[in-house]
Design a protein around this motif. Structure first.
Motif, PDB file in Angstrom:
ATOM      1  N   PRO A   1      45.939   9.501 111.320  1.00 50.38           N
ATOM      2  CA  PRO A   1      46.124   8.730 112.605  1.00 50.38           C
ATOM      3  C   PRO A   1      45.048   9.089 113.643  1.00 50.38           C
ATOM      4  N   GLY A   2      44.373   9.997 113.461  1.00 48.90           N
ATOM      5  CA  GLY A   2      43.255  10.363 114.594  1.00 48.90           C
ATOM      6  C   GLY A   2      41.872   9.498 114.314  1.00 48.90           C
ATOM      7  N   LYS A   3      40.920   9.608 115.411  1.00 51.37           N
ATOM      8  CA  LYS A   3      39.862   8.882 115.585  1.00 51.37           C
ATOM      9  C   LYS A   3      38.645   9.844 115.017  1.00 51.37           C
ATOM     10  N   VAL A   4      38.450   9.758 113.573  1.00 46.38           N
ATOM     11  CA  VAL A   4      37.568  10.786 113.128  1.00 46.38           C
ATOM     12  C   VAL A   4      36.059  10.278 113.491  1.00 46.38           C
ATOM     13  N   GLN A   5      35.103  11.268 114.070  1.00 52.52           N
ATOM     14  CA  GLN A   5      33.738  10.624 114.379  1.00 52.52           C
ATOM     15  C   GLN A   5      32.870  11.705 113.373  1.00 52.52           C
ATOM     16  N   VAL A   6      32.302  11.276 112.550  1.00 51.75           N
ATOM     17  CA  VAL A   6      31.471  11.978 111.519  1.00 51.75           C
ATOM     18  C   VAL A   6      30.050  12.066 112.005  1.00 51.75           C
ATOM     19  N   ASN A   7      29.511  13.173 112.287  1.00 53.70           N
ATOM     20  CA  ASN A   7      28.057  13.543 112.386  1.00 53.70           C
ATOM     21  C   ASN A   7      27.394  13.257 111.451  1.00 53.70           C
ATOM     22  N   ARG A   8      26.519  12.543 110.967  1.00 55.23           N
ATOM     23  CA  ARG A   8      25.659  12.567 109.746  1.00 55.23           C
ATOM     24  C   ARG A   8      24.665  13.321 109.787  1.00 55.23           C
ATOM     25  N   ARG A   9      24.148  14.072 110.676  1.00 51.30           N
ATOM     26  CA  ARG A   9      23.219  14.937 110.907  1.00 51.30           C
ATOM     27  C   ARG A   9      23.500  16.324 110.150  1.00 51.30           C
ATOM     28  N   LEU A  10      23.189  16.685 108.978  1.00 49.49           N
ATOM     29  CA  LEU A  10      23.680  18.089 108.384  1.00 49.49           C
ATOM     30  C   LEU A  10      23.403  19.076 109.173  1.00 49.49           C
ATOM     31  N   LEU A  11      24.087  20.221 109.363  1.00 46.45           N
ATOM     32  CA  LEU A  11      23.767  21.376 110.385  1.00 46.45           C
ATOM     33  C   LEU A  11      23.436  22.297 109.454  1.00 46.45           C
ATOM     34  N   ALA A  12      22.418  23.288 109.863  1.00 41.54           N
ATOM     35  CA  ALA A  12      21.956  24.807 109.131  1.00 41.54           C
ATOM     36  C   ALA A  12      23.067  25.574 109.410  1.00 41.54           C
ATOM     37  N   PRO A  13      23.331  26.164 108.386  1.00 46.46           N
ATOM     38  CA  PRO A  13      24.404  27.467 108.295  1.00 46.46           C
ATOM     39  C   PRO A  13      24.590  28.185 109.601  1.00 46.46           C
ATOM     40  N   GLU A  14      23.470  28.404 110.117  1.00 45.71           N
ATOM     41  CA  GLU A  14      23.408  29.134 111.752  1.00 45.71           C
ATOM     42  C   GLU A  14      23.928  28.346 112.628  1.00 45.71           C
ATOM     43  N   GLU A  15      23.994  26.902 112.630  1.00 42.07           N
ATOM     44  CA  GLU A  15      24.521  26.057 113.806  1.00 42.07           C
ATOM     45  C   GLU A  15      26.079  26.017 113.475  1.00 42.07           C
TER      46      GLU A  15
END
Length: 295
Positions: free
Chosen positions: A116-130
């Motif tokens: 039911p929530g508004k999922v917002q996907v960040n398509r820029r993949l993160l580096a592990p340290e981020e």
């Protein structure tokens, strides 16, 4: 004195389920997290909630029983309060999510309609340290990665493993095999999406003399795959998604999906989040955990 509501929730669950292990399983956290939490709650309250005199068994004291009952009442009041506020302000339901690998995000997008929530996907993949800064800076409430993080402020839930499979032209001799290794794939050319995070190093390090035709645009990659015989990779998370099935077929199936039985072909996936967001995320995490493919 401010009492941590997550710790009260753990106390109530312990009274209901009777053991640290059962409490941890119900709350989808680790047993050491529950142990630390109960000790912290005792220190915060300045009372003894548990009788530890019985070997290999932890039981509530009379004070602990009373505390668990009162905590249950308090949590119910909190739930009622939150429901009213969230119904009033729907924007508070927004759930930004990030990842270090693409599969979990694609998997999340497919199942978000059931949440039911508004999922917002960040398509820029993160580096592990981020991962940690992403959570602390509130850029994401949920981050998928291959690392487990367990601190006082961040915790991780193990969801399952992701592993690759290869989609091969049915006329390629390798398509007759029930499974292959990375070594078997040497000297071939592969269509690969550019941003695959940690999987990029895995395939480049383990497939000898391969030519990786990296594509920045998924639509372009789908068009090329449907009009060529280049093999490409999918994962157990993406195999059944519409975007993958479309890419695997044109007028009819033009790829055979073959498993990769290789010791380097496995990545544990954890969902990490601030402990303060645990209650909001639990319905989604339970759904993802239940739907996670085992093959």
């Amino acid at each position: 004195m401010a009492v941590n509501l997550e710790l009260l929730e753990e106390l109530v669950a312990f009274k209901r389920y009777g053991t640290l292990m059962a409490t941890a399983e119900h709350l989808m956290i680790t047993q050491p997290t529950v142990t630390r939490g109960m000790k912290k709650l005792e220190n915060d309250l300045g009372v003894t909630l548990f009788d530890r005199s019985v070997k290999n068994r932890l039981v509530l004291t009379e004070t602990g029983e009373l505390a668990a009952d009162e905590a249950a009442k308090l949590l119910q009041h909190v739930d009622d309060f939150e429901e009213k506020i969230l119904n009033f302000d729907h924007l508070k339901n927004e759930l930004p999510a990030s990842s270090t690998i693409p599969g979990p995000l694609m998997f999340l997008e497919y199942y978000q309609k059931e949440f039911p929530g508004k999922v917002q996907v960040n398509r820029r993949l993160l580096a592990p340290e981020e991962v940690v800064p992403e959570l602390f800076n509130l850029k994401a409430k949920l981050v998928f990665s291959s690392q487990e993080i367990m601190t006082d402020e961040i915790e991780s839930l193990y969801l399952g493993n992701e592993f690759l499979k290869v989609a091969i032209d049915p006329f390629d001799p390798l398509a007759t095999h029930s499974s292959l290794t990375f070594k078997d794939l040497g000297n071939k050319s592969f269509l690969v999406f550019q941003d695959i995070g940690q999987w990029k190093k895995v395939i480049e390090d383990n497939i000898e003399n391969a030519n990786f035709l990296y594509q920045n645009d998924m639509n372009t990659m789908e068009a090329i795959s449907q009009n060529s015989n280049f093999p490409f990779f999918i994962s157990n998370l993406t195999q059944s998604l519409p975007s993958t099935t479309d890419r695997s077929s044109a007028d009819g199936p033009n790829r055979v999906i073959v498993n990769l039985d290789d010791p380097n072909n496995q990545m544990e996936v954890y969902a990490s989040y601030l402990t303060s967001n645990r209650r909001q995320l639990q319905p989604l995490l339970k759904k993802l955990s239940q739907a996670w493919p085992k093959e």
